[in-house]
Design an enzyme around this catalytic site. Sequence first.
Site, PDB file in Angstrom:
ATOM      1  N   GLU A 172       0.819  -1.235   0.020  1.00 44.90           N
ATOM      2  CA  GLU A 172       0.040   0.004   0.074  1.00 44.90           C
ATOM      3  C   GLU A 172       0.971   1.356  -0.029  1.00 44.90           C
ATOM      4  O   GLU A 172       0.798   2.221   0.957  1.00 44.90           O
ATOM      5  CB  GLU A 172      -0.893   0.054   1.164  1.00 44.90           C
ATOM      6  CG  GLU A 172      -1.784  -1.125   1.393  1.00 44.90           C
ATOM      7  CD  GLU A 172      -2.903  -1.018   2.311  1.00 44.90           C
ATOM      8  OE1 GLU A 172      -2.968   0.007   3.078  1.00 44.90           O
ATOM      9  OE2 GLU A 172      -3.858  -1.943   2.160  1.00 44.90           O
ATOM     10  N   GLU A 364      -5.442  -8.899   1.229  1.00 47.03           N
ATOM     11  CA  GLU A 364      -5.852  -8.293   2.564  1.00 47.03           C
ATOM     12  C   GLU A 364      -7.544  -8.074   2.426  1.00 47.03           C
ATOM     13  O   GLU A 364      -7.890  -7.468   1.369  1.00 47.03           O
ATOM     14  CB  GLU A 364      -5.371  -7.018   3.089  1.00 47.03           C
ATOM     15  CG  GLU A 364      -3.818  -7.167   3.544  1.00 47.03           C
ATOM     16  CD  GLU A 364      -3.590  -5.667   4.054  1.00 47.03           C
ATOM     17  OE1 GLU A 364      -4.279  -5.093   4.650  1.00 47.03           O
ATOM     18  OE2 GLU A 364      -2.456  -5.652   4.111  1.00 47.03           O
TER      19      GLU A 364
HETATM   20  C1  GBH Z   1      -4.440  -2.038   5.808  1.00 46.57           C
HETATM   21  O1  GBH Z   1      -4.580  -0.690   5.341  1.00 46.57           O
HETATM   22  C2  GBH Z   1      -3.049  -2.093   5.992  1.00 46.57           C
HETATM   23  O2  GBH Z   1      -2.325  -2.965   5.021  1.00 46.57           O
HETATM   24  C3  GBH Z   1      -2.976  -3.048   7.186  1.00 46.57           C
HETATM   25  O3  GBH Z   1      -1.769  -2.946   7.873  1.00 46.57           O
HETATM   26  C4  GBH Z   1      -3.868  -2.712   8.352  1.00 46.57           C
HETATM   27  O4  GBH Z   1      -3.976  -3.157   9.318  1.00 46.57           O
HETATM   28  C5  GBH Z   1      -5.428  -2.934   7.472  1.00 46.57           C
HETATM   29  O5  GBH Z   1      -5.633  -2.454   6.342  1.00 46.57           O
HETATM   30  C6  GBH Z   1      -6.681  -2.442   8.479  1.00 46.57           C
HETATM   31  O6  GBH Z   1      -6.442  -0.987   8.512  1.00 46.57           O
HETATM   32  O7  GBH Z   1      -7.602   7.137   6.143  1.00 46.57           O
HETATM   33  O8  GBH Z   1      -9.033   8.824   5.021  1.00 46.57           O
HETATM   34  O9  GBH Z   1      -7.880   7.259   3.741  1.00 46.57           O
HETATM   35  C7  GBH Z   1      -5.944  -0.191   4.788  1.00 46.57           C
HETATM   36  C8  GBH Z   1      -5.906   1.318   4.684  1.00 46.57           C
HETATM   37  C9  GBH Z   1      -7.587   2.340   5.742  1.00 46.57           C
HETATM   38  C10 GBH Z   1      -6.747   3.089   3.674  1.00 46.57           C
HETATM   39  C11 GBH Z   1      -8.836   3.161   5.305  1.00 46.57           C
HETATM   40  C12 GBH Z   1      -7.558   4.068   3.365  1.00 46.57           C
HETATM   41  C13 GBH Z   1      -9.725   5.160   4.307  1.00 46.57           C
HETATM   42  C14 GBH Z   1      -9.795   6.308   5.060  1.00 46.57           C
HETATM   43  N1  GBH Z   1      -6.975   1.831   4.399  1.00 46.57           N
HETATM   44  N2  GBH Z   1      -8.503   4.312   4.659  1.00 46.57           N
HETATM   45  S1  GBH Z   1      -8.533   7.567   4.976  1.00 46.57           S
END
Ligand code: GBH
Length: 464
Positions: A172, A364
Site C-alpha cells: 500500500e 488483505e
Molecule cells: C491495511 O490498510 C493495512 O495494510 C493493514 O496494515 C491494516 O492493519 C489494515 O488495512 C486495516 O486497516 O484514512 O481517510 O484514507 C488499509 C488502509 C484504511 C486506507 C482506510 C484507506 C480510508 C480512510 N486503508 N482508509 S482514509
Amino acid sequence: SDVKVGREVLTFPPDFLWGAATAAFQIEGSTTVDGRGASIWDTFAATPGKVLAGDTGDPACDHYNRYQSDVDLMASLGLAAYRFSVAWPRIQPTGSGAVEERGLAFYDRLVDSLLEKDIQPLVTLYHWDLPQVLEDFGGWRNRDTAYRFADYAAIVHDRLGDRVQAWTTLNEPWVSAFLGYGNGIHAPGITDAVASLEAAHHLLLAHGLATQALRAQAPESHRLSIVLNFSTVWGDDEEAVRKVDGLQNRILLDPICGRGYPLDVLQDTTWLGDWTNVVRDGDMETIATPIDWIGVNYYSPTRVVPADPDHVPFGPHAGLRGAAIAPPQGELTGFGWEQNADAFTELLLRLSRDTNGIPLVVTENGSAFPDVVDPMGRVVDVERTKYLVDHVRAVHRAISEGADVRGYLAWSLLDNFEWAAGYSQRFGIVHVDYETQRRTVKESAVTLSRIIGQNGLPAHGYTI
Ligand code: GBH
C-alpha cells in the site's frame, strides 16, 4: 427448487491460494532486541497524541518470540499460505550499509517453520516501517530512499529466495505517501500535499528498482508483485467520482501498468506546484517493470459528492477540489467502515480489465469488531464471519464473471497493532489477549478453515 438452491456450492479454482496476512510492526514486538534499529513507527508511536491511548509496537503479539506456536496455529487452521512482512530496521538498522545477521536469521527460521508445515510464505518487503535514519534524511521525499530500498530488497531476497517464491515489494504505497506525508495520520506524520505526491513517485520508483534487483537474482519461477489498496468509488456526480478514483486508485495503478500518471490526475494536482519535477528520464519505464501479479487490499467502498471547488478539504487526496468524501452507508464495521461486498466484486472486475491481464491475489480483506472472549472461552464473532463469507462469495462471483483472482488472504491472522488506532481495533480471525498473549480461535477462523477445507462454500447462509 429452493432446497437445491440452498445447497448450491461455490467452488474455487483447484489451485486457489487460501490464507491469512500480518505485518511485522503490527505483531512482532521486541522492537529493541537483536540489533533492530528504530523505525518511523517507533518514533511516531512515542510521540504523544499520534497513536490512540499511547499504544506502541511493544509487545504487540510478541510474535518475534512466539512465531513457532503461531505457525502451528496456522497449520491447525489449514492455511495454505501466510503473508508476512520483513522489518527493514531488523535487517539494516540504519537503512543502509551493515546487515544485521540476527534479523535475517529470524525470518529464515520463520520461513523454515512455514515450509515444514506446507504453508507457502508470501513475503512483503516493506509494510510501512521505514528505518528512522532514512526519514532523518527526508524519507520517501528523498529519491535516494528508493535506491536504499532496492539494496535492502536484494539482501533479503538473497537470503530467502531459495525458499520463497512469492514476493511483494511494497504494501500500500498509497497509504505510505498520502497518510504518511499528506494528512499525517500515519508515520512520519507530515502534512504536505506536494510532499505526499513526491513520496508517491519515490515509492513507485523503489518498487521498480527492487523488482529489477529481484528479477536479476531470481530464477524464472519467482513471482514478483506490489500490493495496492483500492476502493470502489461511488457517487452520482461523475466528476467527483473521476477525481477521487484518480487520486485513490489510478494514480499508482496506471504507472505500474505502464500507462504513466493519469493525465486528469496531473491536471487536478498542478495547482499545488509542479511535483512532477521529481520524475526523471527513465523513471516511468523502471516503475512499469513487468510484475507477475498484483495484490489487492480491499476493505470498503468510498462514497463521494460534489463540493465547492474553492474549498480544499483536508484529507489524504492531494489537491482534491470540487469533490468530497461522503459518509458511509448501510452496515458499518466496528471501525465505522462500510461493509459492501458488491463493491468488492465490482472492483475485482474493474481491475481485471485495467491491469492488462496481470493476475490478482486478494492480499488483505477483513473487518474490525470489538470481540470478547465469552465465559466458555470462545469468541463468536458473528459480524466478522458474515463479512468474511459475503466477501469470499464476492470473490467467487468476480471469478465466475471473468476476473483472474488467484487467492484470498484474510486480514488478519491475529488481532494486532492497528496503526493510529493502536490496539483498539481487532481485525484478527484469532483473538489476542494482550495481558496474557493467549490466542483464541474465533468463529471466523473456524469458518475460513472450513472454506479452505472445501475449497469453496455454500451459496447461501452463514453456517459453513
Ligand atoms: C491495511 O490498510 C493495512 O495494510 C493493514 O496494515 C491494516 O492493519 C489494515 O488495512 C486495516 O486497516 O484514512 O481517510 O484514507 C488499509 C488502509 C484504511 C486506507 C482506510 C484507506 C480510508 C480512510 N486503508 N482508509 S482514509
